[in-house]
Enzyme design. Structure first.
Site, PDB file in Angstrom:
ATOM      1  N   GLU A 143       0.885  -1.158   0.000  1.00  0.00           N
ATOM      2  CA  GLU A 143       0.000   0.000   0.000  1.00  0.00           C
ATOM      3  C   GLU A 143       0.919   1.204   0.000  1.00  0.00           C
ATOM      4  O   GLU A 143       1.199   1.797   1.033  1.00  0.00           O
ATOM      5  CB  GLU A 143      -0.922  -0.024   1.218  1.00  0.00           C
ATOM      6  CG  GLU A 143      -2.252   0.680   0.982  1.00  0.00           C
ATOM      7  CD  GLU A 143      -2.180   2.191   1.112  1.00  0.00           C
ATOM      8  OE1 GLU A 143      -1.351   2.808   0.397  1.00  0.00           O
ATOM      9  OE2 GLU A 143      -2.951   2.740   1.892  1.00  0.00           O
ATOM     10  N   GLU A 199       4.399   8.476  -3.925  1.00  0.00           N
ATOM     11  CA  GLU A 199       5.127   8.054  -2.733  1.00  0.00           C
ATOM     12  C   GLU A 199       6.263   7.080  -3.052  1.00  0.00           C
ATOM     13  O   GLU A 199       6.789   6.419  -2.165  1.00  0.00           O
ATOM     14  CB  GLU A 199       4.156   7.406  -1.733  1.00  0.00           C
ATOM     15  CG  GLU A 199       3.203   8.398  -1.089  1.00  0.00           C
ATOM     16  CD  GLU A 199       2.370   7.781   0.013  1.00  0.00           C
ATOM     17  OE1 GLU A 199       2.521   6.574   0.268  1.00  0.00           O
ATOM     18  OE2 GLU A 199       1.556   8.503   0.608  1.00  0.00           O
TER      19      GLU A 199
END
Length: 725
Positions: free
Chosen positions: A179, A188
């Site tokens: 995730e 990210e």
């Protein structure tokens, strides 16, 4: 909210007993235990002062945890359920092949997905978490849930994880769970992590949860969204006729900021944009196969469904948790989903607004090519006409860069604020009311257009104070574009550094400000204008006019539709006890954050008013900043039923005795009962105990007691609230 930056600091301090000079960060001994302290540099956004404050060595950790989205993610039921379903299916597929299920969970956070995997029948799970406090919490959570024998927490970045007899993992995993996504999907660092994992940490042909992701795009025309990216001409009616404030040529041609604007797109009404194309899939990523972080591009041919001005690309993504695509978690906005009730609220993932480098006309039925470029961390778009098959399409992987400097100084809401015609009209009316032909005007704001308005309305002389090199350069370009370079003098100084010669040895008879300063986060941070006004007091005439003449701080108790979830404890998540994480977040919030308000753009976060708005503090800019604190205590009645989630605070500026502008409430309720907020400003939200500790709140609340004070020495607004039965 206090804005700190911890910096390396070399102190030469004499040791108390030996007199030796030691190079150290800062140490103290407390009850026989060595405790390290650090000095944090604080640029005070209200007073303008640079301060050094002593902080606990774990201050950065507490800030990171307090402002994280862990609570939001844990409370995202749709996300959790879909991941659990996908993990069960992946483990079942591996078991059906007669293999052991060995999991690699990258970015484990609380360890939730690893615990799901073990519960689903996985033989062992290696859970990687680089943030040490989070890794420690995951170990405790896993132990509390009785799963330590099958889950190993690895406190490293995944690219540092080793495989082998003496490594972090004895063998490669055959199920990859991650995730690592943000609103833009890849922001990210998902791609570098996946690339490394496939090369070094997982088996070829491994199972992956999620299995794949798709990025969608839709080309739209939207005056509102385009106003977040470009400065529109401003038309002014003066005694000499209509005049127009125009942007500089560099601003017209600038591709803008390359960064995505992530917002709650579900709060943008359909009337605010026109869809020029259907939704298309721009590209997809299969996480079960080798992934490359190398820059690339994807081009899709679009046939416009109507003619218009292509200005903005709206984008979002979804993820399939299984190879068949039967378990899907989507970020699609309301106009794409079948029913509005199907929408899952979340704040850790939103939707994306991308601005095209320039506005392009498109015709219905005449195809165009939309190209999505990406590097390892970001995405941007470009629109081109469809070329013949023999022609080679232009490919440019380099990310666009702002050339005009406006996108470096002004954020997207600031562009929207400058383009707000109603707001500008208020300032024009106020300036016409106070400005005289012999006015010597000084403007104190960051990158404001007020000097141009004052000049066009007939001020004798106009000065503007710009304390940064970027704002100086930008305003010079804008003044030149409007042929005012000889009529407006830019002073590149801080207010306290101004000397009489900077003003041509004249006294200022009209001091103006919006006020707006790029360092401000909370509404009262713009009280820096008051401190600046006090710093230049000796350069003002005895009968000087100050615009705005005063400001007031307002508050209201509200019930949020969803925003409360970001601070709400989870307790159990899909059957797993995660109270340790709740306690960790609460400890970090109690470190400082829970006693402070935090900024949120409330036009994105619906709320209902439970009390009437109340003016609590006033600030008279016609006087200098006082030496003593000012404050107010009292109670506000809860007039409407609902759960009291928070107090919202905002500023209103009284430009003159009859004209004002607000940074907060526009209307108490719309047709759905929700408040309407100024869309270009962030309001301050102080979350109440009903959110952080709902079990301690009494029933039948009737009022809220408040205590709010302003400390002139620090520029802080200190507040406390207590709900009353």
């Amino acid at each position: 909210m206090v804005v700190y930056q911890a910096v390396p600091l070399l102190l030469v301090v004499p040791e108390p007993h030996t007199g030796e000079l030691l190079n150290k960060s800062f140490h103290r001994t407390c009850q026989g235990k060595a405790m390290m302290k650090v000095f944090c540099g604080r640029a005070n956004p209200t007073t303008g002062a640079v301060e050094w404050l002593e902080e606990d060595e774990n201050y950065d950790y507490h800030q990171e945890i307090a402002r994280s989205c862990y609570a939001d993610m844990l409370n995202d039921k749709d996300r959790n359920v879909k991941y659990f379903q996908g993990i069960r299916a992946a483990v079942s597929r591996v078991k059906a092949r007669g293999e052991k299920a060995v999991i690699l969970d990258i970015g484990t956070g609380t360890g939730l997905l690893s615990m799901m995997a073990v519960t689903a029948g996985a033989d062992f799970c290696y859970a990687v978490e680089v943030f040490k406090p989070m890794a420690n919490a995951a170990m405790k959570i896993v132990e509390k849930n009785g799963l330590s024998d099958k889950i190993k927490i690895i406190n490293k970045h995944s690219t540092e994880v080793t495989v082998g007899p003496d490594g972090d993992m004895p063998c490669r995993a055959n199920i990859l769970i991650t995730e690592l996504f943000d609103t833009e999907l890849i922001g990210e660092g998902a791609l570098p992590s996946y690339e490394h994992a496939h090369r070094h940490l997982v088996q070829e042909g491994c199972e992956a949860v999620p299995q794949r992701a798709r990025v969608y795009a839709q080309l739209v025309e939207s005056e509102r969204m385009w106003s977040w990216n470009k400065l529109f001409p401003i038309h002014i009616q003066t005694a000499d006729g209509e005049k127009t404030v125009v942007p500089s040529p560099e601003m017209e041609d600038c591709p803008g900021s390359p960064s995505v604007y992530d917002i709650q797109l579900n709060q943008v009404p359909f009337k605010d944009f026109t869809a020029l194309t259907d939704v298309v899939t721009m590209f997809s990523v299969d996480f079960s196969k080798q992934v490359s972080q190398a820059p690339t591009c994807f081009t899709v041919e679009l046939e416009p469904i109507r003619s218009g001005r292509a200005q903005v690309v709206l984008s979002w993504w979804d993820i399939d948790m299984d190879p068949e695509g039967s378990i899907t978690c989507t970020m699609a906005p309301y106009w794409v989903q079948e029913t509005y009730e199907d929408l899952s609220w979340r704040d850790h993932w939103m939707q994306c607004v991308y601005f095209l480098p320039k506005e392009e006309p498109v015709l219905q039925g005449q195809s165009v090519n939309l190209t999505a470029f990406r590097d390892d961390y970001s995405i941007w778009y470009k629109l081109q006409k469809v070329r013949s098959k023999e022609a080679t399409a232009e490919v440019a992987i380099e990310s666009p860069v702002c050339r005009c400097q406006a996108h470096l100084l002004w954020n997207r809401p600031r562009f929207g604020e400058l383009n707000d015609q109603a707001r500008t009209a208020q300032y024009l009316r106020a300036l016409k009311e106070v400005l005289k032909p012999n006015s010597v005007c000084l403007c104190i704001s960051d990158g404001s257009l007020l000097p141009i308005l004052a000049c066009y309305l007939g001020a004798e002389q106009v000065f503007t104070l710009e304390s940064s090199t970027i704002s100086c350069s930008l305003m010079k370009k804008i003044f030149n574009a409007n042929h005012l370079q000889d009529q407006i003098k830019i002073i590149e100084k801080h207010p306290e550094s101004i000397i009489s010669s900077d003003l041509g040895d004249k006294k200022v008879s009209l001091l103006v400000g919006e006020p707006f300063f790029s360092t401000s986060l909370l509404p009262w941070h713009n009280l820096y204008f008051w401190y600046a006004r006090s710093a230049v007091a000796s350069h003002l005439t005895s009968d000087v006019t100050i615009l705005p003449q005063s400001a007031s701080l307002h508050m209201m108790i509200v019930e949020f539709k969803d925003l409360w979830r970001i601070r709400s404890p989870c307790g159990t998540c899909e059957g797993f006890d995660v109270q340790i994480m709740d306690e960790m977040i609460k400890t970090s919030l109690d470190f400082r954050e829970s006693r402070e308000a935090e900024p949120h753009p409330l036009w994105e976060y619906p709320c209902k008013s439970l009390s009437d708005p109340l003016e609590v503090l006033t600030f008279d800019f016609r006087e200098t900043v006082p030496e003593r604190s000012v404050g107010k205590e009292g109670t506000v009645n809860l007039l409407r039923p609902g759960k009291s989630h928070g107090a919202v605070l905002w500023m209103e500026y009284n430009l003159t005795s009859t004209l004002s502008v607000s940074t907060g409430l526009v209307k108490l309720s719309d047709e759905k009962g929700y408040c309407q907020w100024v869309p270009h400003c962030k309001q301050a939200v102080y979350f109440l105990s009903t959110v952080s500790a709902p079990e301690t709140v009494a029933d039948h609340l009737s009022a809220a007691a408040y205590s709010i004070s302003f400390n002139p020495k620090t520029g802080d607004v200190i507040m406390d609230f207590k709900l009353l039965s």
